[in-house]
Design an enzyme around this catalytic site. Structure first.
Site, short mmCIF file in Angstrom:
data_model
loop_
_atom_site.label_atom_id
_atom_site.label_comp_id
_atom_site.label_asym_id
_atom_site.label_seq_id
_atom_site.Cartn_x
_atom_site.Cartn_y
_atom_site.Cartn_z
N HIS A 1 3.05 5.79 6.91
CA HIS A 1 2.54 4.50 7.38
C HIS A 1 3.50 3.42 6.88
O HIS A 1 4.13 3.56 5.83
CB HIS A 1 1.14 4.31 6.81
CG HIS A 1 0.44 3.07 7.25
ND1 HIS A 1 0.70 1.84 6.72
CD2 HIS A 1 -0.52 2.87 8.17
CE1 HIS A 1 -0.07 0.93 7.29
NE2 HIS A 1 -0.82 1.53 8.18
N ASP B 1 -0.57 8.64 -0.60
CA ASP B 1 -1.27 7.60 0.17
C ASP B 1 -2.54 8.24 0.72
O ASP B 1 -2.49 9.02 1.66
CB ASP B 1 -0.34 7.12 1.30
CG ASP B 1 -1.06 6.25 2.33
OD1 ASP B 1 -0.38 5.72 3.22
OD2 ASP B 1 -2.30 6.11 2.25
N GLN C 1 -6.41 7.67 4.41
CA GLN C 1 -7.16 8.44 5.42
C GLN C 1 -7.71 9.74 4.85
O GLN C 1 -8.14 10.61 5.61
CB GLN C 1 -6.25 8.76 6.62
CG GLN C 1 -5.71 7.54 7.36
CD GLN C 1 -6.76 6.77 8.16
OE1 GLN C 1 -7.89 7.21 8.31
NE2 GLN C 1 -6.39 5.60 8.64
N LYS D 1 -12.08 1.30 4.55
CA LYS D 1 -12.11 2.49 5.40
C LYS D 1 -13.16 3.48 4.95
O LYS D 1 -13.30 4.55 5.54
CB LYS D 1 -10.73 3.18 5.39
CG LYS D 1 -9.60 2.33 5.95
CD LYS D 1 -8.31 3.12 5.94
CE LYS D 1 -7.13 2.21 6.03
NZ LYS D 1 -6.86 1.76 7.41
N CYS E 1 0.94 1.43 13.00
CA CYS E 1 1.81 1.16 11.84
C CYS E 1 2.65 2.39 11.46
O CYS E 1 2.90 2.67 10.29
CB CYS E 1 1.00 0.72 10.62
SG CYS E 1 0.09 -0.79 10.88
#
Ligand SMILES: Cc1ncc(COP(=O)(O)O)c(CN[C@@H](CS)C(=O)O)c1O
Length: 420
Positions: free
Chosen positions: A136, A213, A216, A239, A378
Site C-alpha cells: 500500500h 502492515d 487488512q 477498519k 492506493c
C-alpha cells in the site's frame, strides 16, 4: 449457516438499514432515498456499532478531560481509561504490554513514525529496505522517500501470476545489507495473505527488522504479533468497527526504547530546560501533545465488541463470503479477479468487467445501492504490474450476507447488459 449471528450483529449498525439515492449534498437519510444500502467497502473503512458510538458519547458526556496533566477527578478518570485502552490493544494483538503500543492517527502515520524516527537515523547508502510489489502507498511511498533521503536501496519482492509473493525472489533480495523488511499482511487489492512469519525469520537471519502492515488483517482475523515475531506492526481503528483518527504502532519494547521520538512537545517529555529535554517512558514518548483520547477509548470498545463475537468466527464468516463472491463473479468469463483463488484469500475481491471501466462499474452498481471501491486502492505500482489502470473492489465484513453479494452480482450483470 453462518458462524456468527449476522442478524443480531446487523441490529448494532443502524446505518445498514439506510436507503440511498437522494441528494448527497445533505448528509444523512433524506426522504428521496429509496434504494437499500449494500455496504461492501469495508477495506476502505468499516461501519461503527452502537456500542462504540455510545462509548464515545459517554466519554464526552461524562468524563471528558485532558490526560496525564490534571490531578483532578475527571482527568484521572480519563487518564485511567486512556491507559487501559493501551492495555486492551496490547492484549488483543499479543503484545507484552502498553509499553509496546503507541496510538497514532492511522496506519499511515504508524509507518511514517518508524520511517522517520528509526529509518532516517539508521539507514545509509550501504543499506537496503525490502518491500513487496503489493505494498500500500502507506508503506511503499514512505520507505521509497526515506530511501531517497538516506541513499538506502529500496527493493520490491515480485508477485507471481497468482498474486502470491515469490519467496525465492525474497530470499534473493534480503541480504546482509538489508536493515528493514516491510510487508503487508493481507493485501488490500489482491487479498493475498502473506507468509509474514517466514519473512520475519528471513529478515532476522540477516539482522534486519520486519514491519508488518496489518491494516487488512487485525480487523478480520486473529493476529498475534509475538507469534509472527514482528518488530513493528501497524493497523487502524476505523477498519475494525472503531472511529477514524486512531491507528496503532506496535513495536518491541527494546527497539522502541532505543528509538528517538518522532514528534516533540508536551506529554512526551519528562524534564525540559532551555538547553535540552528528557523523554517520558514508553509508550508516551511517542505520543506528543494531547493524544487521541476519545478515539482510544472507542477503540477499546471496538475490540471488546469484536472479541465478544470472536476473531476466528469473523475470519470464517468472511472466508465464506469471499469464496461465494469469487465463484459468483467468475461464473462469467468476462470478469477477471486479481489475486489467489477464492478459498485462499482475505475477505475482498478486486476485479474488472471486460469493456467497462471500474469507475463506470462502481457508478452503475451504486445505482443499485451497492457501495464498492473503484480505482487503484492506493496500490498504483501494483496496478501497473497487473497491467490495469484501475479495478473495482468489494470487501466484506462481519455484518455482510450472501444476499448482499447477490445484489452486487446482479448489479454487475446490469452493467454487462448496459455496456455489452
Ligand atoms: C494494507 C493497507 N495499509 C495501509 C492502509 C492505510 O490505512 P489508513 O487508516 O488510511 O492510514 C490501508 C488502507 N486502505 C484503504 C484506503 S486506501 C483501502 O481502501 O484499501 C491498507 O489497506
Amino acid at each position: 449457516s453462518y458462524p456468527i449471528d449476522v442478524d443480531a450483529i446487523r441490529e448494532d449498525f443502524p446505518i445498514l438499514q439506510r436507503k440511498i439515492g437522494g441528494d448527497v449534498t445533505v448528509p444523512g437519510p433524506s426522504e428521496d432515498d429509496d434504494t437499500p444500502l449494500v455496504y461492501l467497502d469495508n477495506g476502505a473503512t468499516s461501519q461503527t456499532p452502537d456500542q462504540v458510538v455510545d462509548a464515545i458519547a459517554d466519554y464526552y458526556r461524562t468524563y471528558n478531560s485532558n490526560v496525564h496533566r490534571g490531578i483532578h477527578h475527571l482527568s484521572q478518570e480519563a487518564s485511567v481509561a486512556y491507559e487501559n485502552a493501551h492495555d486492551r490493544v496490547a492484549e488483543f494483538i499479543g503484545a507484552n504490554g502498553r509499553e509496546e503500543v503507541v496510538f497514532t492517527k492511522n496506519t499511515t502515520e504508524s509507518e511514517n513514525l518508524v520511517a522517520y524516527a528509526w529509518g532516517l537515523n539508521e539507514l545509509g547508502p550501504e543499506d537496503s529496505v525490502v518491500l513487496t510489489q503489493m505494498e500500500h502507498h502507506a508503506s511503499l511511498v514512505t520507505w521509497q522517500q526515506i530511501g531517497k533521503k538516506t541513499g538506502a536501496d529500496v527493493r520490491f519482492i515480485r508477485v507471481d501470476e497468482e498474486g502470491r509473493l515469490d519467496m525465492d525472489h525474497a530470499r534473493e533480495l534480503v541480504d546482509d545489507s538489508t536493515k528493514m523488511v516491510s510487508v503487508v499482511h493481507v493485501s488490500n487489492t489482491l487479498g493475498t495473505v502473506n507468509p509474514v512469519s517466514e519473512l520475519a525469520d528471513l529478515a532476522h537471519d540477516h539482522g534486519a527488522y520486519i514491519f508488518v502492515d496489518g491494516a487488512q488483517s487485525v480487523p478480520n482475523r486473529p493476529v498475534d504479533v509475538q507469534d509472527i515475531d514482528a518488530d513493528f506492526f501497524a493497523f487502524s481503528g476505523h477498519k475494525m468497527c472503531g472511529p477514524t483518527g486512531i491507528g496503532v504502532l506496535y513495536g518491541k519494547e527494546e527497539i522502541l526504547e532505543e528509538m528517538e521520538p518522532y514528534l516533540y512537545g508536551g506529554e512526551m517529555i519528562r524534564r525540559v530546560s532551555y538547553d535540552d529535554a528528557s523523554w517520558e517512558d514508553l509508550p508516551w514518548k511517542f505520543e506528543a501533545g494531547t493524544p487521541v483520547i476519545a478515539q482510544g477509548i472507542a477503540l477499546h470498545a471496538a475490540i471488546d465488541y469484536l472479541d465478544d463475537i470472536g476473531m476466528e468466527k469473523i475470519q470464517r464468516h468472511e472466508e465464506q463470503l469471499v469464496e461465494y463472491a469469487y465463484d459468483e463473479l467468475t461464473a462469467f468469463d468476462d470478469v477477471e479477479i486479481y489475486g489467489p483463488p477464492g478459498d485462499d484469500r482475505g475477505g475482498l475481491v478486486a476485479f474488472n468487467l471486460d469493456g467497462v471501466h471500474a469507475h463506470d462499474l462502481s457508478s452503475i452498481v451504486n445505482d443499485y445501492g451497492v457501495a464498492i471501491r473503484a480505482g487503484d486502492h492506493c496500490t498504483q505500482p501494483l496496478h501497473d504490474t497487473l497491467g490495469v489502470a484501475a479495478s473495482a473492489r468489494a470487501s466484506f465484513y462481519l455484518y455482510n450476507t450472501h444476499e448482499e453479494i447477490d445484489v452486487l452480482v446482479d448489479a454487475v450483470d446490469e452493467a454487462r447488459q448496459l455496456f455489452g
